[in-house]
Scaffold this motif. Sequence first.
Motif, short mmCIF file in Angstrom:
data_model
loop_
_atom_site.label_atom_id
_atom_site.label_comp_id
_atom_site.label_asym_id
_atom_site.label_seq_id
_atom_site.Cartn_x
_atom_site.Cartn_y
_atom_site.Cartn_z
N ALA A 374 0.78 -1.27 0.13
CA ALA A 374 0.14 0.11 0.07
C ALA A 374 0.62 0.56 0.13
O ALA A 374 1.36 1.16 0.77
N SER A 375 0.83 1.86 -0.90
CA SER A 375 1.35 3.05 -1.44
C SER A 375 1.39 3.91 -0.47
O SER A 375 -0.12 4.53 0.24
N GLU A 376 1.74 5.19 0.21
CA GLU A 376 1.48 6.48 0.72
C GLU A 376 0.28 7.36 0.28
O GLU A 376 -0.85 7.43 1.38
N ASP A 377 0.37 7.47 -1.12
CA ASP A 377 -1.32 7.86 -1.62
C ASP A 377 -1.85 7.18 -1.59
O ASP A 377 -3.13 7.32 -0.77
N GLU A 378 -2.37 5.78 -1.37
CA GLU A 378 -3.23 4.69 -1.24
C GLU A 378 -3.90 5.09 -0.12
O GLU A 378 -4.99 5.16 0.28
N THR A 381 -5.42 8.40 0.59
CA THR A 381 -6.55 8.50 0.00
C THR A 381 -8.16 7.81 0.30
O THR A 381 -8.64 7.92 0.74
N LYS A 382 -7.43 6.34 1.30
CA LYS A 382 -8.77 5.21 1.93
C LYS A 382 -9.12 6.39 3.27
O LYS A 382 -10.07 6.05 3.36
N GLU A 385 -11.37 9.12 2.29
CA GLU A 385 -12.85 8.31 1.98
C GLU A 385 -13.66 7.94 3.47
O GLU A 385 -14.32 8.13 2.95
N ILE A 414 -6.32 -1.95 2.19
CA ILE A 414 -6.02 -1.56 1.00
C ILE A 414 -5.56 -2.86 0.41
O ILE A 414 -5.85 -3.71 -1.00
N LYS A 415 -4.74 -3.06 0.78
CA LYS A 415 -3.80 -4.92 0.28
C LYS A 415 -5.50 -5.76 0.17
O LYS A 415 -4.74 -6.96 -0.98
N ASN A 417 -8.19 -5.01 -0.58
CA ASN A 417 -8.65 -5.14 -2.01
C ASN A 417 -7.78 -5.54 -3.18
O ASN A 417 -8.42 -5.86 -4.01
N LYS A 418 -6.61 -5.59 -3.35
CA LYS A 418 -5.50 -5.54 -4.38
C LYS A 418 -5.44 -7.29 -4.49
O LYS A 418 -5.45 -7.21 -5.65
#
Length: 429
Positions: A374-378, A381-382, A385, A414-415, A417-418
């Motif tokens: 999971a990136s810092e941007d992700e 963003t999460k 949300e 995040i992970k 969902n990926k």
Amino acid sequence: MKVSIEKSDKNQVKIGVNVEDEVFQSAILKSYKKNVSNFNIQGFRKGKVPFNYIKKVYGESVFYEDAVNFCIDDTYPEVIKENSIKPVDYPKIEIVEIGEGKGLEYNATVTVEPEVILGKYKNLEIEAVKYVVTDDEINKELNDMLEKNATIESKVSGAQLENKDLAIIDFIGYINDVPFEGGEGVDYSLEIGSKTFVDNFEDQLLGMKIGDVKDVFVTFPENYGKDELNGKKAKFVVTLKDIKIKIFPDLDDEFAKDVSEFDSLDELKNDIRRKLEDSNLEREKRETEDKLLEEVAENSEIDIPEVMINREIDSMIKDFESRLKYQGLTLSAYLDYTGITEEEMRNNMRETAIKRVKLFLVMNKISEVEQIEASEDEISTKANEIANAYSPTESQKLADMLVKTQRDSIVSDIKRNKVVDLLMQKSEI
């Protein structure tokens, strides 16, 4: 600090830690500062007794308990992090050696995440779940709208109580001619035919007129949920105070105009169909993913530690308790009503808990094998949300807090969902 790692049993690791005497002596001084105020020795003010004096009178061991805890709190997390150990429970600590000039040697035996042997998780063939909107579903939505817009009127004097009528009743329940707790109601609104009451209670009211009083005889089910009522025969003295009926509007274009932004009933029906289809799309996606994940989990082999299963059951019960609170109930009251024990509830939840834990471990393993991160941007963003959903006006502040306090949970979502996206892409649906 010297460390040894030994896999002592299935899903258990024995960690040997040897803490240098210099470090242990620092922990003893820390223990002294914490406990010095507890020593009352003549000639010294409270909290001012010198360390060496206490040591001379009571011995150094008087400080060992807290000193050991300080050392373990400092060293154990460091050891499991450096050695990539993933505990699923608190460790069992065994002190091997302790003392001045010896430092501290202890063993920590802990249950860890089990080994996951992945089976086939790519190129699976899964039949997609499909739902088709039926006319019956559309009619049900329309009927619900009619129910919400119905008016209630009393029947004319002398009318008899019929099926679908609303009976306004007073009642008192008796068992062996003795009123029982919870068996009384005043101005109770009962829809005849709703099967709200036990046995054939409602059927026996048919034909009554306003002002009539009638004895109604019923038998409670054996598993009703209350020991004092299970399987018992009861008499209810029922007084019919009023009979009301629902008056429904005509289902036509005028009704559509009144309850929606549409000018015709056909337009309203089309809108209902579209919304149901949109809802079905989400349901189809979710259930198709669930089918795929279930097969991926079944293809894998894991020896799940009992502690992980029990903790998942604990979590399920906690969630269930929260839902009960919204209904004004407690878990204890629910268990009394249903007649089951907490142990029986736990046993009923066990299979689901095992499936959940297994899927969690399998998803983590796939994430590891596929190097999913999971990136810092992700993460940001999460968090935004989630924050927007809870508090749009304070979203940025809340998002910043979530990144700090709920980071692991956000990363896990995040992970996951990926992983789901990967599995869907690599399978034939």
